[in-house]
Enzyme design. Structure first.
Site, PDB file in Angstrom:
ATOM      1  N   SER A  37       0.841  -1.201   0.000  1.00  0.00           N
ATOM      2  CA  SER A  37       0.000   0.000   0.000  1.00  0.00           C
ATOM      3  C   SER A  37       0.878   1.254   0.000  1.00  0.00           C
ATOM      4  CB  SER A  37      -0.944  -0.048   1.212  1.00  0.00           C
ATOM      5  OG  SER A  37      -1.954   0.921   1.114  1.00  0.00           O
ATOM      6  N   ASP A  48      -9.843  -3.927  -5.266  1.00  0.00           N
ATOM      7  CA  ASP A  48      -9.222  -3.042  -4.281  1.00  0.00           C
ATOM      8  C   ASP A  48      -9.804  -1.637  -4.433  1.00  0.00           C
ATOM      9  OD1 ASP A  48      -7.556  -1.488  -2.670  1.00  0.00           O
ATOM     10  OD2 ASP A  48      -5.751  -2.598  -3.232  1.00  0.00           O
ATOM     11  N   HIS A  88      -7.998  -5.200  -0.605  1.00  0.00           N
ATOM     12  CA  HIS A  88      -6.725  -4.496  -0.477  1.00  0.00           C
ATOM     13  C   HIS A  88      -5.605  -5.304   0.177  1.00  0.00           C
ATOM     14  CE1 HIS A  88      -4.051  -1.106  -0.203  1.00  0.00           C
ATOM     15  NE2 HIS A  88      -4.041  -1.134   1.119  1.00  0.00           N
TER      16      HIS A  88
END
Length: 292
Positions: free
Chosen positions: A121, A237, A267
């Site tokens: 991320s 996501d 995610h």
């Protein structure tokens, strides 16, 4: 560094915790899981709002294959932020300096073995920006759902005024992440929501602006990215944009590059119901490059 023997894992390993003082005198929390005979090492960079201990189960799998895992709670995150997480940092360049210093420690602590970088991320964006700017000696780079492009539902107005807001009110809370979007597994969402070391409030304006700056820097330099690359993203996501990963993958100069697109996954790929498949994909990719 003092070593502590972990009793929580099936595989024999050493687990240590320590602290690191940054170039600007912040104290960061560091930890590592090290097998008895490491064949490779990895520096893991976690995502926005979370912390490094959420990767213990992933580290367990890696250690089982002889891979030592080093990680840290980033600026404003987890145990590196007192009395509680803020998810705030003033300049992403400071974060890159932290990564550089810690990756050097990884390579110095266990020399002579392949060293990899893993970022998830925000940590994926940081890791991509780091290798593009610092050109470290790494055997390969793994980016999990990296933050390379704003999510489709982020207001264009917010993006346009982000620079001004970050200067006038850097700690103003501007954008809250929906925890239900991290995983399709309700238990993972429950644990995330109950974790006191996770930052649960809206993202500070300066942090958001710095993330946009990272994305711009990566777009400008992507064509010079030459490292062996494993890119992972779930098609559903909604926290980081899969389109950013698609564009980055097309633009990098790496001859050795692999992109796993996981249909319907959210995610946090290593916390999805299909996590064993994802982790196995990562392990197989690393093992193929540990001796090459």
């Amino acid at each position: 560094m003092d070593f502590l023997i972990s009793r929580n894992y099936k595989v024999t390993m050493k687990h240590f915790e320590t602290k690191y003082t940054t170039h600007d005198n912040l104290v960061l929390y560091l930890q590592a899981w090290i097998p008895d005979q490491p064949k490779a090492s990895m520096l893991l960079v976690h995502g926005l709002g979370e912390h490094s201990s959420r990767y213990a189960h992933f580290a367990d799998k890696l250690v089982g294959e002889g891979i030592a895992v080093f990680t840290f709670d980033g600026r404003g995150h987890g145990k590196s932020s007192n009395p509680k997480p803020t998810a705030y940092f003033a300049n992403y360049q400071d974060y890159l300096k932290d990564i550089d210093a810690l990756f050097l420690k990884v390579k110095t602590y266990i020399p002579g073995i392949p060293a990899f970088l893993f970022g998830h991320s925000m940590g994926g964006g940081m890791t991509a920006a780091y290798v593009l700017e610092y050109r470290p000696e790494a055997k390969g780079v793994i980016l999990s759902a990296p933050a390379l492009q704003p999510a489709d539902d982020v207001s264009q107005l917010l993006i346009a005024v982000s620079s001004l807001v970050s200067k006038l009110a850097p700690k103003l809370k501007v954008l809250k992440l929906d925890s239900n979007k991290i995983s399709r597994d309700p238990e993972e969402v429950r644990k995330y929501d109950a974790d006191p070391l996770v930052y649960h409030d809206p993202v500070p304006a300066r942090t958001g602006y710095e993330l946009l700056r990272i994305m711009d820097a990566i777009k400008e330099k992507a064509a010079s990215f030459h490292y062996p690359l494993l890119l992972l993203h779930g098609s559903d996501d909604q926290l980081t944009n899969p389109k950013g990963s698609e564009i980055f993958f097309r633009n990098v100069a790496s001859k050795d590059k692999t992109f796993h697109r996981y249909p319907e996954l959210f995610h946090e790929l290593i916390n999805e119901p299909e996590k064993e498949l994802v982790i196995n994909d990562i392990l197989e990719w690393i093992k193929a490059r540990m001796s090459s």
